[in-house]
Design a protein around this motif. Structure first.
Motif, PDB file in Angstrom:
ATOM      1  N   PHE A 119       0.169   5.418   0.474  1.00 17.95           N
ATOM      2  CA  PHE A 119      -0.844   6.430   0.778  1.00 17.95           C
ATOM      3  C   PHE A 119      -0.426   7.805   0.261  1.00 17.95           C
ATOM      4  N   ILE A 157       0.834  -1.209   0.000  1.00 18.95           N
ATOM      5  CA  ILE A 157       0.000   0.000   0.000  1.00 18.95           C
ATOM      6  C   ILE A 157       0.867   1.258   0.000  1.00 18.95           C
ATOM      7  N   TYR A 213      16.762  10.975   7.343  1.00 18.89           N
ATOM      8  CA  TYR A 213      15.492  10.743   8.028  1.00 18.89           C
ATOM      9  C   TYR A 213      14.367  11.372   7.212  1.00 18.89           C
ATOM     10  N   GLU A 255      -0.476  10.403   1.997  1.00 18.18           N
ATOM     11  CA  GLU A 255       0.278  11.063   3.076  1.00 18.18           C
ATOM     12  C   GLU A 255       1.588  10.336   3.381  1.00 18.18           C
ATOM     13  N   VAL A 313       2.936   8.240   5.016  1.00 15.09           N
ATOM     14  CA  VAL A 313       2.951   7.415   6.237  1.00 15.09           C
ATOM     15  C   VAL A 313       4.281   6.689   6.410  1.00 15.09           C
ATOM     16  N   ALA A 363      11.944  13.278   7.713  1.00  9.75           N
ATOM     17  CA  ALA A 363      11.601  14.688   7.924  1.00  9.75           C
ATOM     18  C   ALA A 363      12.440  15.621   7.057  1.00  9.75           C
ATOM     19  N   ASN A 402      13.318   2.370   6.747  1.00  4.68           N
ATOM     20  CA  ASN A 402      11.902   2.350   6.381  1.00  4.68           C
ATOM     21  C   ASN A 402      11.657   1.262   5.352  1.00  4.68           C
ATOM     22  N   PHE A 458       7.850   6.044   8.605  1.00  2.06           N
ATOM     23  CA  PHE A 458       8.156   5.972  10.033  1.00  2.06           C
ATOM     24  C   PHE A 458       9.290   6.956  10.323  1.00  2.06           C
ATOM     25  N   PRO A 459       8.981   8.076  10.994  1.00  2.00           N
ATOM     26  CA  PRO A 459       9.970   9.159  11.125  1.00  2.00           C
ATOM     27  C   PRO A 459      11.210   8.762  11.924  1.00  2.00           C
ATOM     28  N   TRP A 460      11.111   7.708  12.729  1.00  2.27           N
ATOM     29  CA  TRP A 460      12.258   7.314  13.552  1.00  2.27           C
ATOM     30  C   TRP A 460      13.196   6.383  12.795  1.00  2.27           C
ATOM     31  N   ARG A 495       9.304   1.176  -0.294  1.00  2.00           N
ATOM     32  CA  ARG A 495       8.996   0.369   0.889  1.00  2.00           C
ATOM     33  C   ARG A 495       7.939  -0.682   0.568  1.00  2.00           C
ATOM     34  N   LEU A 528      11.947  -2.450   6.565  1.00  2.00           N
ATOM     35  CA  LEU A 528      11.056  -2.911   7.641  1.00  2.00           C
ATOM     36  C   LEU A 528      10.226  -4.130   7.225  1.00  2.00           C
ATOM     37  N   GLY A 529       9.732  -4.114   5.985  1.00 11.15           N
ATOM     38  CA  GLY A 529       8.919  -5.240   5.511  1.00 11.15           C
ATOM     39  C   GLY A 529       9.670  -6.565   5.613  1.00 11.15           C
ATOM     40  N   GLU A 559      12.304  -7.182   7.329  1.00 12.70           N
ATOM     41  CA  GLU A 559      12.642  -7.425   8.735  1.00 12.70           C
ATOM     42  C   GLU A 559      11.478  -8.102   9.455  1.00 12.70           C
ATOM     43  N   ILE A 560      10.270  -7.595   9.200  1.00 17.56           N
ATOM     44  CA  ILE A 560       9.079  -8.178   9.822  1.00 17.56           C
ATOM     45  C   ILE A 560       8.886  -9.611   9.325  1.00 17.56           C
TER      46      ILE A 560
END
Lengths: 275, 276
Positions: A98, A96, A147, A100, A102, A149, A112, A104-106, A163, A115-116, A118-119
């Motif tokens: 979006f 997905i 980062y 916006e 979405v 931001a 980022n 992960f700012p950290w 991502r 993460l997929g 990794e999960i």
């Protein structure tokens, strides 16, 4: 084995291009929130590697349908299937993106994107290797350690796309992916997404309110009507990819879709005023 | 001309002191300078308001080997910091867990929210008499006061952090196939971290104030609160001011130094705004 037998055992198939298998099938699918019906009687088949766009007046429930296919929302009527299996929950076979972003700012750009995997339990090195491929293809090279931001909107959307693709989904679901981008950036990301789609051979379903975006990128444009909405038209854009925005044939398709859409917007405004 | 001046970059003066450092030094220097002069000239009572240099000298002695007891002020500082650390540590662990329970579960909200709403308006010090009866004059009393004082901000901010997370954040994790535990580990915990740090910052501030007050009521010996309280018995004004000065400096160091460093490594690095 004789020659004849050999031919019989291995019939010539190269000349026959098999029709792509249905990837997403919807039969009378609908979503209701309490007494409000967002979408009803949504029936269509999206085939493998097809790029389908859903377009409609704002508030017509086009994102709702996308979320139902993603498994974020439950349908309240009809059937919704992916690969012939009813959709019960979200999963890594449907990525997905979006409007916006979405992110992960950290987490850095690289983190980022990893993460997929990794999960999914992949070791970090392997996750990074997989991520690098999409970082390269989305033009994010050199920004791995930034980062979110610090990134521009266009870069953020690239991260979101990379991502989603790093999870190696069969289907990419795009929810107004260019809505938050300025025109110049949008054109770049759109062009890149077309190339990615051709290279990655994914099934893409994109929700948008822009006729230009829909006709430029999609094989088929599904036009949703005013609330409670259903599909009012299914326009096939019969042009090869990648497309040139200046192509006059594209202009004709734009006019066709705009005409149908305008009629629906008029109708939806009338409904809203009569309330 | 004016345009040109505005557009020209400001020339960096090589030996310019950072203004952020100069301003507080000037303003505090002025205050203490005037105080010193007023006390020395007898404009104000040098007994009630001893000159700052005398306060510093007395603090120097009481913190040294010739203090009564030797190194007494250092012991006071160490004990106060120990109580603060133990109480805040406890609040960090329990407060985070309670915050997560309220933010994420229906039963957590049902159980904890009314209790917290009922306890929150009570000044932390009001618990001291009860704690004194339960624990007696003991570190546990002051640690519990610190714990209570720090908890609410931590709980409140953790809950806010969870509420600020949009459903789309969870959806992204879900579309990656994240389990509940993985969502907690990869999304919720790092996502609330900036809020937790904000809560910690505010909580430590409240806890430090509550601790000093509690030490005045409940500490049999040592701790900065007790130091001030004890000095009053002997009308030792210099020690009172010395204690107050130490409390101010330590409080500032903890808030700016420790929590500030945490903020730099998270909120500032990530460029996250914490909305409250």
């Amino acid at each position: 084995m004789s020659n004849v037998e050999n031919i019989l055992a291995h019939p010539v198939r190269e000349t026959v291009v098999p029709a792509p298998r249905p990837k997403i099938t919807a039969e009378g699918a609908g979503v209701r929130f309490g007494s409000v019906t967002a979408v009803e009687d949504f029936t269509t088949t999206i085939r493998e590697r097809e790029f389908v766009s859903i377009i409609g007046p704002s508030g017509c429930g086009k994102s709702t349908m996308l979320y139902a296919i993603a498994g974020f929302l439950k349908t309240t009527s009809g059937v919704l299937k992916v690969d012939g299996e009813p959709i019960v929950k979200p999963g890594p076979n449907r990525g997905i993106v979006f409007q916006e972003f979405v992110l992960f700012p950290w987490r850095t750009v690289l983190r980022n994107i990893t993460l997929g995997p990794e999960i999914a339990g992949l070791p970090r090195a392997e996750a990074e290797e997989r991520a690098r491929k999409w970082i390269r293809l989305t033009g994010l090279g050199g920004f791995e350690d930034a980062y979110p931001a610090t990134l521009s909107g266009g870069m953020k959307q690239r991260v979101a796309i990379a991502r989603a693709l790093t999870c190696e989904p069969d289907i990419l679901l795009l929810d107004e992916p260019f809505g938050a981008l300025d025109v110049q950036t949008k054109n770049y990301v759109m062009k890149d997404l077309q190339d990615l789609w051709i290279a990655a051979s994914k099934t893409i379903l994109m929700v948008t309110h822009s006729v230009q975006e829909a006709t430029l990128m999609a094989d088929r444009v599904l036009i949703l009507g005013a609330r409670p909405s259903r599909i009012v038209a299914d326009v096939k854009i019969d042009l090869p990819h990648p497309r040139d925005p200046a192509d006059p044939r594209l202009g004709q398709y734009r006019q066709e879709v705009t005409a149908i859409l305008s009629a629906e917007v008029d109708r939806s405004m009338k409904i809203e005023r009569s309330r | 001309m004016t345009m040109e001046t505005a557009a020209a970059p400001r020339r960096a003066r090589p030996f310019a002191l950072p203004m952020a450092l100069v301003r507080p030094v000037v303003s505090l220097g002025l205050l203490f300078g005037l105080w010193e002069i007023a006390a020395r000239t007898g404009t104000i009572s040098a007994f009630l308001f001893p000159p700052p240099t005398a306060i510093l000298a007395s603090l120097w002695v009481s913190a040294g080997p010739n203090g009564d007891p030797p190194f007494g002020t250092l012991l006071d500082i160490a004990l106060s910091l120990y109580r603060l650390l133990a109480g805040v540590g406890l609040a960090l662990v329990l407060g985070s867990l309670i915050g997560l329970a309220i933010g994420l579960t229906r039963w957590g909200r049902a159980i904890f929210k009314p209790i917290i709403s009922a306890i929150m308006p009570i000044p932390t010090l009001a618990w001291t008499p009860i704690l004194l009866l339960v624990f007696g004059i003991d570190n546990r009393t002051t640690i519990t006061v610190v714990f209570i004082a720090a908890s609410f901000e931590i709980i409140y901010n953790v809950v806010t952090g969870i509420e600020m997370m949009t459903r789309k954040t969870y959806w992204v994790a879900a579309s990656m196939g994240a389990s509940r535990i993985q969502t907690l580990r990869y999304v919720i915990v790092p996502g609330i971290l900036p809020y937790l740090i904000t809560g910690l910052k505010l909580g430590v501030g409240y806890a430090w104030r509550a601790l000093i007050a509690a030490e005045m009521l409940a500490a049999s010996s040592h701790g900065l609160g007790f130091m001030i309280y004890d000095a009053q018995e002997y009308m030792d004004m210099k020690s009172i001011y010395g204690g107050i000065l130490t409390i101010s400096v330590l409080g500032l160091l903890i808030e700016r130094g420790v929590v500030g460093a945490l903020e730099k490594r998270t909120i500032e690095k990530w460029g996250v705004n914490v909305e409250r």
